[in-house]
Design a protein around this motif. Structure first.
Motif, short mmCIF file in Angstrom:
data_model
loop_
_atom_site.label_atom_id
_atom_site.label_comp_id
_atom_site.label_asym_id
_atom_site.label_seq_id
_atom_site.Cartn_x
_atom_site.Cartn_y
_atom_site.Cartn_z
N LEU A 1 34.04 47.55 37.28
CA LEU A 1 34.54 47.70 38.64
C LEU A 1 35.51 46.57 38.96
O LEU A 1 35.20 45.39 38.76
N LEU A 2 36.68 46.94 39.44
CA LEU A 2 37.71 45.95 39.80
C LEU A 2 38.43 46.41 41.06
O LEU A 2 38.98 47.51 41.09
N ARG A 3 38.43 45.56 42.09
CA ARG A 3 39.21 45.82 43.30
C ARG A 3 39.84 44.52 43.76
O ARG A 3 39.28 43.45 43.55
N LEU A 4 41.00 44.62 44.39
CA LEU A 4 41.70 43.44 44.87
C LEU A 4 41.90 43.52 46.38
O LEU A 4 42.22 44.59 46.92
N SER A 5 41.72 42.40 47.05
CA SER A 5 42.15 42.29 48.44
C SER A 5 43.62 41.92 48.45
O SER A 5 44.03 40.95 47.81
N ILE A 6 44.43 42.69 49.19
CA ILE A 6 45.87 42.41 49.25
C ILE A 6 46.30 42.00 50.66
O ILE A 6 47.49 42.05 50.99
N ASP B 1 29.73 43.19 41.69
CA ASP B 1 29.16 43.52 42.99
C ASP B 1 30.06 44.44 43.82
O ASP B 1 29.69 44.88 44.91
N GLY B 2 31.27 44.74 43.32
CA GLY B 2 32.15 45.67 44.00
C GLY B 2 33.04 45.06 45.06
O GLY B 2 33.86 45.75 45.66
N LYS B 3 32.89 43.78 45.32
CA LYS B 3 33.70 43.12 46.34
C LYS B 3 35.15 43.02 45.88
O LYS B 3 35.43 42.73 44.72
#
Length: 358
Positions: A301-306, A146-148
């Protein structure tokens, strides 16, 4: 390294016994180099060093207590840990490739899950005090596409063997934290990093080594998944996050004994195709073609909250994607054309990063 005096927190490593598993690998070699600069007394446990990597080029074997030992060997592992009594343990040893996990799922699980179990048990049964940073992966999270950007509190999961093994390692870490470790003055935090790039990575089926291979022989770079988005960061970035986390864990174990994401800012989360274009620009020549054939699947799709690391550790990315690529390609071009300068360049890149953090 004259920047040491500007970073008094790192003086805490001087003459301090540190264990790094996977110290001959890509990330492990860079971490070993950094901590040697800060005066740590390092013991390393790993498989044999790959050729042409940072470990071999910087002759790190002669500067540490070096052991070639498979972390699946609990008896030998426990013996080494008991002998050297490390205060800090950075557990990086792993089977790190999605492609290899499809080829050998048993070894992937034995290394990534049972190997981690052996580290925890060896520490629990041999040490009176230790602070463990268990390095897993951003792929430990259940990814529905979902891209979150993933939060540390998100659910673990994995559709491929590698990702699921890292999810299991995280569950194991949580279990050990609550069942055993804190009671014995042995504390554990886990670190989940994005896709790291930098000099000295020669692993198959990774975009930067593949690019360098084709650019060197003047052939078109072949990319399989041009639209896949990953959180690209220079290898130095998360390693300094791990170091900060280790010191914070010692300072306040109950507060920092948890999972932490380390990744780039969102603008550095770009596609494989965009990264390839930046590599070609930094190299000064080259071209690429899309070769979509692939025998295994990965999340697109892979993104991380830092945010947690920014607030809790005062850690944040220092190099954007362009500088990350430029420093990476500079390392490889120096290695290929002026190999005698690679030791100085590696240390210069670490110094440059420290200067940016002042």
């Amino acid at each position: 390294m004259n920047q040491k005096s500007r970073h008094p927190m790192f003086n805490q490593f001087r003459d301090t016994p540190v264990l790094i598993t996977g110290h001959t690998g890509f990330k492990g070699s860079w971490l070993t180099t950094i901590l040697l600069e800060f005066g740590a007394n390092i013991t390393g446990i790993s498989l044999a060093a790959p050729s042409n990597g940072v470990f071999e080029e910087l002759n790190l074997k002669d500067k540490i207590n070096h052991y070639e030992c498979n972390i699946q060997d609990y008896t030998e592992l426990k013996k080494i840990i008991k002998k050297h009594s490390p205060k800090f343990i950075f557990h990086l040893a792993a089977q790190p490739l999605v492609s290899a996990s499809y080829a050998n799922p048993i070894d992937t699980y034995q290394t990534n899950v049972m190997g981690s179990l052996n580290i925890f048990e060896s520490a629990r049964n041999s040490l009176n005090e230790a602070y463990i940073i268990n390095v897993t992966s951003d792929k430990c999270y259940e990814n529905n596409g979902d891209g979150k950007a993933f939060l540390e509190s998100d659910r673990f999961g994995g559709n491929d063997i590698y990702s699921s093994s890292k999810a299991c390692a995280e569950i194991l870490t949580q279990s050990y934290r609550s069942s055993f470790l804190n009671e014995n003055n042995i504390f554990i935090a886990s670190a989940r990093a994005g896709n790291v790039i930098g000099g000295g990575d020669w692993s198959a089926h990774r975009i930067i080594p593949d690019c360098v291979h084709y650019l060197k022989i003047k052939q078109s770079i072949k990319i399989k998944n041009p639209s896949y988005i990953r959180p690209w960061q220079h290898v130095i970035e998360p390693l300094f996050g791990y170091i900060k986390l280790a010191l914070k864990l010692e300072e306040s174990p109950e507060l920092f004994s948890s999972g932490w994401n380390f990744g780039p800012d969102l603008e550095s989360c770009i596609t494989v195709e965009a990264l390839t274009q930046k590599v070609i620009h930094a190299w000064g020549s080259g071209e690429y073609i899309v070769n979509p054939q692939s025998s295994f699947s990965e999340s697109s799709l892979l993104r991380l909250s830092i945010d947690k690391a920014k607030k809790g550790l005062n850690w944040h990315p220092l190099w954007n994607i362009d500088q990350t690529v430029d420093e990476t390609i500079l390392w490889y071009k120096t290695f290929l054309n002026h190999r005698e300068s690679i030791v100085d360049l590696t240390k210069q890149q670490i110094s440059k990063y420290l200067e940016a953090s002042v």
